[in-house]
Design an enzyme around this catalytic site. Structure first.
Site, short mmCIF file in Angstrom:
data_model
loop_
_atom_site.label_atom_id
_atom_site.label_comp_id
_atom_site.label_asym_id
_atom_site.label_seq_id
_atom_site.Cartn_x
_atom_site.Cartn_y
_atom_site.Cartn_z
N LYS A 1375 -38.83 1.10 37.40
CA LYS A 1375 -40.20 0.62 37.15
C LYS A 1375 -40.75 -0.04 38.41
O LYS A 1375 -40.02 -0.67 39.17
CB LYS A 1375 -40.17 -0.37 35.98
CG LYS A 1375 -41.54 -0.79 35.47
CD LYS A 1375 -41.40 -1.72 34.28
CE LYS A 1375 -42.74 -2.21 33.78
NZ LYS A 1375 -42.60 -3.14 32.63
N SER A 1451 -45.34 -2.00 28.80
CA SER A 1451 -45.88 -1.61 30.10
C SER A 1451 -45.00 -0.61 30.85
O SER A 1451 -45.40 -0.08 31.87
CB SER A 1451 -46.07 -2.86 30.99
OG SER A 1451 -44.83 -3.51 31.21
N GLY A 1472 -40.99 -8.16 28.83
CA GLY A 1472 -41.45 -9.53 28.61
C GLY A 1472 -42.19 -9.68 27.31
O GLY A 1472 -42.37 -10.79 26.82
N GLY A 1473 -42.65 -8.57 26.76
CA GLY A 1473 -43.34 -8.58 25.47
C GLY A 1473 -43.23 -7.21 24.81
O GLY A 1473 -44.21 -6.66 24.32
N GLY A 1474 -42.01 -6.65 24.81
CA GLY A 1474 -41.79 -5.34 24.23
C GLY A 1474 -41.97 -4.20 25.19
O GLY A 1474 -42.05 -3.03 24.77
N SER A 1475 -42.00 -4.47 26.49
CA SER A 1475 -42.34 -3.44 27.47
C SER A 1475 -41.29 -2.36 27.60
O SER A 1475 -41.56 -1.33 28.21
CB SER A 1475 -42.58 -4.07 28.84
OG SER A 1475 -43.69 -4.93 28.79
#
Length: 1774
Positions: A1375, A1451, A1472-1475
């Protein structure tokens, strides 16, 4: 006995000297000329050659360091030895060693040689002894080492690195001593060490070795000494070490070993020294260890050993050193310690032992004891301890700090410690002056009595302690001046390098610094020479004689009352490093001679009265300004104080502004004066009106005011019932005698005698409440109790703080809180208990404490409250009794009956329980009264008006109440500390009844419940004060609003006046006489009127907006009210229109939000909180009733924007005022303001995940976190089922399947396809992707040549048959926010590469690279990770491989897509939030989010965040395990803070999933966009129940809305802190529009919002940890919807669709906010053929169990998978 470190080396020299006649006596022999020339050439290459070698040489034996052989022939003798140790030789060794073929002994130790090991060194086949220790040699071993004659090799204390070469022992079977300690070797110990069969001494200390203890060591049967300390060895201590029967010394301390110590020591019959400290051993010490007759030194400190200390000194007859500090031992010091007659060192501190009040009498027989450490215990009666210890005449070290003895320091002059050198008794609450018996400790070198309560002056005799080099008397109450004798301490006066310190003993201690930091000194003599008298009350000048202390390193005199000047003689302290003279009253100048203190690194003279110039030379140029702040007038290179004076005025000609604008300025000034005058008059009128309104309000609420005044009067009433006593004076005294049968009588004499014949006595002293000091209370008590009580007993009763212990044979406890005695919240109760008498002391009257023979009603209390005209508080009216309201309120505060109803105690234990019971009742009375007062105040606030609230704020009523509550909490906390210890000590007494023990348990429970109640009251007080503060701020803002309005209204008046002044003054440029400008003045007037209207519109806009919104709500309610009366078809039409508007995606301002969402959210949260006005007070998490929690669907209210509307919205949202208003409105509509600003959260903040200890996972294989990644991958392969290529590569099967990593490895090894061939296929596909229109790249950064280079290297390794690991040749994408050198991590932006560089791989990437992975490039992503769709207008949006018109999710959009389309076997993403999990679910692959801290995120964009991790994305669970095994490993910082357990993997070869408990929150589980998702996930759960016997347990997770808010604030604040510096530099305008909206939202969060979010994090952690006590996993769908469609307008400008984001993140947040592990596994497809994912959330550090269950789920979904429409077979073998 200990094996000396160089004993074998010395023996080798002796052997050589004996074996050769005349070996050391060859004065008459001549050396071989060739040998001498070689030696001469060698020494000339050194920087400092030996001068004795210069000139012609006839013989060599007399030359320093040269040893010759005594030859019997006529030929010159050969040089066989070279001893050049400790000669300060310098230079590089290189290859300058002489060619001496016969050399047998070479010693170059303790020099300054540099360079690597020369090749010639390994060509000396006769070399037997080699010592190169203590130099600066570096590099690694040569690959081929051959020293067949070597017997002793010592290269310790150098800088060698790399692994220990395996060839070291291939041809070294004769080696007997090997010392590689204190280098930088890494890796594991080679197995070839087993070839060193003659090895007797192996020392590998202080390196970076890791792994488990090498098995090869267990084959060295001749080993006598093994030292492995200070490395990174892990695992358990193998029992096979018992095979080393000749072992004398074993040191494995300072590693990471764990588990129990094996019971093997009976087999180690020669073991003399065993050290295993500073590991993680647990359980009790083995029986064979504590009964070993051979061990003399046993070091087990700093572990987790438990149980009582069971050292069998009668069996351990040789024990001399015993170190058990910093463990979890409990019980008492064993009495058998007296049998250890040879014991010289004993350390038992920092355990959980309850030390007795006196040391065991067995200590008297320890005549050999020299060092005793008993720190951080519960030792009391210091005097008795010293009397016991003085019988050990050899005691040199006594360390007893942090025992909290709270007693007078003994002054007994008979105490004698003639051999004492170290005395440390810091932080023990000792009182009194420095004892005289210290004067006899003439050998004392270290004296630390800091952090006590010592008083008096510093005695003059302390300077006679001539050996004292460390003196610390800080943090006491010493007075007087600095004694001149301190300058006469001999050892500190001596100059040069001479020292008389005896360093023969090594004692490690922990020294507490004044800042609260604990420093460990392994050697007591490593303490710097120190004089510390800080934080006392010393007065007078600094004596000039201190300058004679030339050896002093630290001088600390801060926080005193010293005066005078700084002596110029202090420059004589030539070795001084630290000088602190701050916070005194020093004056004068700083002596310039101090610049001669060359070693001074810290200097502080702040907060004095110094003046003059600061010295500018020496070290003074390095000291910060804070070292000189707050002085009178110090001047230096910087301005340390406020600048005085003003700048000189510059004279210049009148400028154009002065010439032409002067009339305008004058006119404007006149207008402003008029404006201010008008505003003043208007303000006075407004205030007068407000006062009139308040008077009206007060008149209308007169009844409430009367109630307020009456209750205020009643609150001052105190219960002061008069009790007649026979003892007049300042204190009240009561005395009772009890016969033991329920009868009592009051004593007429105060004799303080004990009861006899079954009777017992009680004496109570009631100290008066008033403004008197503690010393006055002590005087009162001395008058009452002395004699017969001793002063020590009396002071222990009256002192402040909690205490429980035995003093002079009696049990004394006290709960005395500090504070003014006159306060109602200062409680003091103390008791002295003996077998037949009790003496108690209280401050003021304690209700129900005494007894009365009169049985009267409660009305007996009334006369003390009423005036004498009301007899007994009652007034007869007919047949009733009328009592005043305030009297009834007083009675309501009494939670007990009167004294007459007290049950008379029948025993001492009854009486003790009664005393504690009345104390708890007294506290309960106060708490009840506070609750009633608080209820009254709330009622008054509801009824009262402006004046009442203002009065409460002016009186600071609630801050005072909060302070009182804190005092009350302190009293209760003291009781919680003392009463359990009272129960424990009383339970051992024969006269204490068992039923009274039960009663004390109940009282302790009452006290704890009372503490919770007080905490809740404190929250109520805080909420009320916050509401008053809010009201006050609102009043201030309202007045400021109107005043500013009036000021701005009259601003045009000032302009008009200025224009008028210009016209009147005739300013030339106005051209007043110009006919064309005759209307100029009227135009100016019109402009002013327009400005006035604009200002009015700005101020009226908020009111207009409120009216508009209220009108819309009234209209909606009216429509709702008439909807039931209109025909059905009309309601249907309205419903259809509503649905039409909601589903119109073309209109960006239509929000799919149902009415009343905010109200529904509030309703759903009533079960966990209650409201008080605008404030919401949360109940403590542990008190929440989960059965009352109701789930409510919650829609997020925000517009869906794309295209041009998004561009317009970003312009508005970034506007200074209106943007903030819009953001605040959206936050308020979504409940964020209520959660973050209006809610009182009782839990403390948790700024990063904190996990409770977890049980080990069953059926797993441990991984070495510090080992090589490729080794961990090999271990992971052992966990997988056997690979069957016939099944995996069967091309006849028509069903689709992904290629796995083991498929690639098998085909590579079979040479069917090479990595280079696969690379070419991938390169062609990637380049095709990059040229699509519109762009939809999988990779942002791609270099075909770099991929070919990596593939070629991998192909070559396979051709040579040496692949690095199973991952060699596997293609992986990274990534774009993770560092991959040499590519720059752009994070999908267009600007980050301009401000940041990538100089190295991220840690996870480097671990994969060491396994041979081929990196294809940097994968696409949502810009800076702030999005869940993967939309990226900068480089193009990646499309979903299953449907090109759908998002991949974000993301980590590129990593998931590149795996799903088959180009790569794996990818690394950040979560960090389901990425990771969101795109994995939407693309039908597997994504693992690890526990926070399990993988090192160093090298990623947000590597300092607390919610983000790096994890793998693969096509199968099997591949996830392999990638996870390679990248795992916590960072050094996280290992310290989180203390993660060793990582492990599930053993999938057994296929044992077991009956697991799966937690399911059904209402939340089913809250999805399409029932296809919940149905498919439900089917998998049913299959798990049927196939594996799992159980689905219904759970409830409260506060899901708060979880979303807390996560948003946390991740937003952390992202903003990382990006904000660049955004402030103007880079934010180059971000995409949706990211800019997010950044604007993140900027609206303040510090209080962040702290509130972290408080919520702790609450939510508590909920989840409670859930995991009932279940093993939490099961949810991964996302609430499948892949959403990509709007056409979103490709160019992006989009913001919060509703879609809400569905995608619905089940995601807990794992990120709380740091829990989670995994997404594909389980099927919806009706449109889009993938569905199932999420499994596990316990902290439970990745192994999580992967096991994920594998079972994957197996249940083992049917044919749907091939993505964009799929590429890069491994085809045809």
């Amino acid at each position: 006995m200990d094996v000396p470190r160089r004993s074998l080396l010395s023996s080798m020299i002796m052997i050589l000297s004996i074996a050769q006649p005349g070996f050391l006596n060859c004065q008459s022999l001549e050396c071989n000329l060739d040998d001498f020339e070689a030696l001469n050439a060698f020494h000339k290459q050194l920087d400092d050659p030996i001068n004795a070698w210069d000139g012609p040489i006839a013989g060599c034996c007399h030359r320093t360091g040269v040893i010759c052989e005594n030859s019997t022939t006529l030929f010159p003798s050969k040089v066989i030895g070279l001893d050049l140790g400790s000669r300060k030789l310098r230079g590089f060794m290189a290859d300058s060693l002489p060619n001496l073929d016969q050399l047998r002994f070479l010693n170059l130790s303790n020099n300054l040689l540099r360079g690597s090991l020369p090749v010639k060194l390994f060509q000396m086949q006769n070399l037997q002894v080699l010592d190169l220790s203590h130099n600066y040699l570096y590099g690694s071993f040569h690959a081929n080492i051959s020293l067949p004659s070597m017997k002793s090799l010592n290269i310790s204390n150098n800088k060698f690195d790399g692994p220990v070469e395996a060839s070291l022992c291939h041809n070294s079977s004769n080696i007997e001593a090997l010392d590689l300690s204190n280098n930088y070797f890494s890796g594991e110990v080679p197995s070839s060490i087993a070839n060193c069969s003659s090895l007797q001494q192996l020392i590998l200390n202080a390196n970076g070795l890791s792994g488990t203890l090498p098995e090869a060591i267990f084959e060295l049967h001749n080993l006598k000494e093994l030292q492995l300390q200070r490395n990174g060895f892990s695992g358990q201590l193998d029992a096979r070490i018992g095979k080393l029967a000749y072992l004398v010394k074993l040191d494995i301390s300072d590693n990471r070993l764990s588990g129990a110590i094996p019971d093997i020591f009976m087999r180690l019959a020669k073991l003399d020294h065993f050290a295993a400290g500073s590991n993680n051993f647990s359980g009790p010490p083995p029986y064979s260890l504590v009964n070993s007759p051979s061990i003399s030194s046993l070091y087990l400190g700093n572990n987790s050993l438990t149980g009582p200390i069971s050292i069998n000194c009668s069996a351990m007859i040789r024990i001399t050193h015993l170190d058990l500090h910093s463990n979890a031992f409990d019980g008492w010091i064993p009495a058998e310690i007296s049998a250890c007659h040879h014991l010289t060192y004993l350390s038992l501190g920092r355990n959980q032992m309850m030390l007795p009040s006196e040391l065991p009498s067995g200590f008297r027989s320890l005549k050999a004891l020299r060092h005793l450490l008993l720190t951080e215990g519960s030792l009391v009666n210091f005097h008795a301890a010293l009397q016991t210890l003085q019988h050990s005449g050899n005691l040199t070290t006594l360390i007893m700090n942090q025992n909290f003895m709270d007693e007078e320091i003994p002054q007994d002059p008979d105490l004698q410690f003639p051999m004492l050198k170290t005395l440390v008794i810091a932080n023990s609450q000792l009182r009194g002056s420095l004892p005289l018996w210290l004067r006899g400790c003439t050998k004392l070198q270290v004296l630390d009595l800091s952090w006590n309560r010592l008083s008096g002056t510093i005695p003059a005799w302390i300077g006679g302690l001539s050996h004292l080099f460390y003196l610390d008397l800080s943090l006491n109450s010493l007075t007087g001046g600095i004694q001149e004798s301190l300058a006469e301490i001999v050892i500190l006066r001596s100059h040069g390098n001479s020292s008389i310190i005896d360093s023969s003993s090594v004692v490690s201690i922990y020294y507490q610094t004044p800042g609260g930091r604990s420093l460990k000194y392994n050697d007591i003599w490593s303490l710097p020479p120190t004089l510390d008298l800080s934080s006392n009350m010393l007065t007078g000048p600094i004596i000039s004689g201190l300058g004679n202390l030339g050896q002093l390193h630290m001088l600390r005199l801060q926080n005193n009352c010293l005066s005078g000047v700084i002596p110029d003689t202090l420059s004589g302290m030539e070795n001084l490093e630290h000088m602190d003279l701050s916070h005194n009253n020093l004056s004068g100048k700083i002596p310039s001679s101090l610049i001669r203190l060359n070693f001074l690194s810290y200097f502080n003279v702040s907060f004095n009265r110094l003046e003059g110039a600061i010295p500018s030379g020496g070290q003074f140029i390095t000291f910060p300004a804070s070292s000189f702040m707050e002085n009178k007038d110090l001047r230096g290179p910087l301005d340390w104080n406020h600048y005085q004076g003003s700048l000189p005025a510059e004279e210049e000609e009148m400028s154009f502004m002065d010439q032409f604008m002067l009339p305008f300025v004058v006119g404007a000034a006149v207008g402003m004066v008029l404006t201010v005058g008008f505003c003043f008059v208007s303000g006075w009128i407004m205030n007068h009106k407000a006062m009139d309104l308040d008077q009206v309000d007060l008149i209308s609420n007169s009844e409430a005011n009367e109630l307020y005044q009456e209750s205020s009067t009643s609150s001052l009433l105190q219960m002061s019932r008069f009790n007649p006593t026979h003892f007049p004076g300042a204190v009240k005294r009561k005395a009772y005698t009890f016969d033991g049968h329920g009868r009592f009588s009051e004593k007429t004499s105060w004799d303080l005698v004990q009861g006899t014949g079954g009777k017992f006595c009680w004496y109570h002293v009631e100290l008066p409440k008033g403004s008197h000091t503690l010393s006055e209370s002590a005087k009162h008590l001395i008058n009452a109790l002395c004699p017969p009580l001793k002063l020590q007993d009396i002071l222990s009763l009256v002192s402040n703080g909690p205490f429980c212990g035995h003093v002079d044979g009696a049990l004394i406890f006290r709960v005395n809180s500090p504070g003014p005695p006159s306060s109602d919240f200062t409680f003091r109760i103390a008791a002295r208990i003996m077998e037949s008498s009790v003496i108690t002391v209280s401050l003021g009257r304690v209700p129900r404490l005494g007894f009365s023979n009169v049985g009267e009603s409660l009305l007996y209390e009334v006369p003390t409250l009423e005036t004498p005209s009301f007899a007994r508080g009652e007034r007869k009216e007919g047949q009733g009794i009328v009592i005043k309201d305030h009297v009834l309120e007083f009675f309501l505060t009494m939670n007990h009956s009167e004294e007459a109803d007290n049950p008379v105690p029948k025993s001492i234990s009854n009486l003790v329980v009664h005393i504690i019971d009345t104390h708890v009742d007294h506290l309960q009375d106060v708490v009840t009264k506070l609750e009633m007062d608080l209820d009254t105040v709330e009622l008054e606030l509801d009824r009262g008006g402006f004046a009442l609230k203002k009065q409460m704020l002016d009186d600071r009523r609630f801050p005072k109440m909060h302070l009182d509550l804190q005092r009350l909490l302190q009293v209760i906390a003291h009781g919680e500390q003392v009463f359990p210890r009272v129960k424990e000590k009383c339970s051992s007494k024969t006269w204490f009844a068992s039923e009274d023990i039960v009663s004390m348990d109940e009282l302790i429970g009452r006290l704890r419940r009372l503490k919770e109640n007080v905490g809740f009251i404190a929250n109520r007080v805080t909420a009320i004060q916050a509401s008053l503060d809010s009201w006050q701020a609102e009043q201030i803002n309202r007045k400021l609003y109107y005043l500013s309005f009036l000021s701005i209204v009259f601003l045009p008046l000032s302009i008009i006046t200025g224009v008028f002044g210009m016209n009147v003054g005739g300013v030339p440029w106005t051209e007043q006489k110009n006919p064309e400008l005759k209307d100029g003045f009227s135009n100016v007037m019109l402009l002013c009127v327009g400005m006035l209207l604009l200002v009015l519109l700005c101020f009226i806009f908020p009111s207009m907006y409120n009216c508009l919104t209220s009108w819309k709500s009234r209209k909606a309610r009216a429509w709702k009210g008439i909807s039931y009366h209109v025909p059905g078809f009309v309601r249907k039409l309205a419903h259809i229109a509503d649905l039409f508007l909601k589903n119109r995606s073309e209109n960006p301002f239509i929000m799919a939000v149902r009415p009343g969402a905010e109200e529904i959210g509030k309703k759903s949260r009533k079960s966990t909180s209650f409201e008080m006005g605008k404030k919401r007070i949360m109940q403590p998490a542990k008190d929440i009733d989960l059965s009352a929690v109701k789930y409510e669907h919650e829609d997020i209210q925000a517009p869906h924007l794309t295209g041009l509307t998004l561009k317009l919205f970003i312009k508005i949202i970034e506007a200074p005022l209106i943007g903030q208003a819009i953001i605040h409105h959206l936050k308020k509509k979504n409940g964020m303001v209520e959660t973050l600003r209006n809610t009182v959260i009782p839990e403390p903040p948790m700024f990063k995940p904190e996990f409770p200890p977890q049980d080990p996972e069953p059926n797993t294989l441990l991984l070495d976190e510090d080992g090589k990644p490729e080794d961990r991958v090999e271990t992971a392969l052992k966990c997988l089922p056997e690979y069957n290529p016939a099944v995996s590569l069967n091309s006849e099967l028509n069903e689709f399947r992904y290629w796995k990593i083991r498929d690639f490895a098998y085909i590579y090894r079979s040479k069917l396809v090479t990595p280079s061939v696969v690379a070419e296929r991938i390169i062609a596909i990637i380049e095709d992707f990059n040229h699509k229109k519109p762009p939809q790249p999988l990779l942002i950064t791609f270099d075909a040549e770099e991929v070919r280079k990596q593939a070629t290297a991998s192909t070559k390794r396979f051709e040579e048959g040496r692949p690095l690991s199973m991952l060699d040749g596997i293609f992986v994408a990274i990534k774009d926010d993770i560092g991959l050198y040499p590519f720059i991590a752009k994070s999908a932006t267009t600007w980050i590469d301009e401000v940041r560089t990538t100089n190295a791989d991220a840690v996870s990437v480097s671990r994969l690279r060491s396994c041979g992975v081929i990196f294809v490039g940097k994968a696409n992503m949502h810009e800076v990770g702030m999005g869940t769709t993967g939309n990226n207008p900068n480089y193009g949006t990646t499309r979903n491989p299953h449907a090109s018109d759908r998002y991949t999710g974000g993301s980590s959009s590129g990593p998931a897509a590149i795996v799903a389309c088959g180009l790569c076997s794996a990818a690394l993403g950040t979560d960090g939030g389901g990425s990771i999990r969101i795109p994995s679910s939407l693309c039908g692959v597997v994504g693992l989010k690890t526990t926070y801290g399990r993988t090192d995120i160093t090298g990623s964009l947000c590597d300092s965040g607390t919610v983000e991790i790096i994890g793998p994305i693969t096509s199968s669970v099997e591949d996830v395990m392999l990638i996870y095994a390679a990248i795992l490993g916590s960072s050094p910082a996280e290992r310290i803070s989180l203390r993660p357990p060793p990582p492990c993997l599930p053993n999938l070869t057994t296929n044992e999933t077991g009956p697991l408990r799966l937690g399911k929150y059904t209402e939340w589980f089913n809250d999805v966009h399409s029932t296809d998702i919940s149905d498919k996930c439900e089917d998998i759960l049913n299959q798990l129940i049927k196939t594996h016997g799992c159980e689905v347990v219904e759970i409830v997770i409260p506060e899901l809305h708060e979880m979303r808010t807390a996560h948003l604030v946390t991740i937003g604040s952390e992202a903003l802190s990382s990006l904000n510096p660049d955004c402030e530099d103007g880079k934010d305008v180059r971000m995409t529009y949706d990211v800019r909206i997010n950044m604007a939202l993140f900027r609206s969060f303040g510090a209080s919002d962040y702290v509130a979010a972290q408080r919520l994090r702790r609450r939510l952690m508590h909920y989840h940890m409670e859930i995991f006590k009932k279940v093993d996993f939490i099961v949810t769908p991964t996302t609430g919807m499948t892949a959403p469609k990509i709007p056409r307008s979103a490709l160019n400008f992006g989009e913001t669709n919060i509703q879609v984001t809400g569905y995608l993140m619905r089940f995601i947040l807990a794992a990120n906010l709380l740091g829990l592990p989670a995994i997404s596994v594909p389980v099927g497809y919806d009706k449109e053929g889009l993938p569905i994912g199932l999420q499994l959330i596990g316990r902290p550090w439970g990745e192994a169990s999580l992967l096991r269950l994920a594998s079972a789920v994957e197996e249940l979904c083992g049917g044919p998978r749907k091939q993505p429409s964009s799929f590429y077979d890069v491994l085809k073998t045809d």
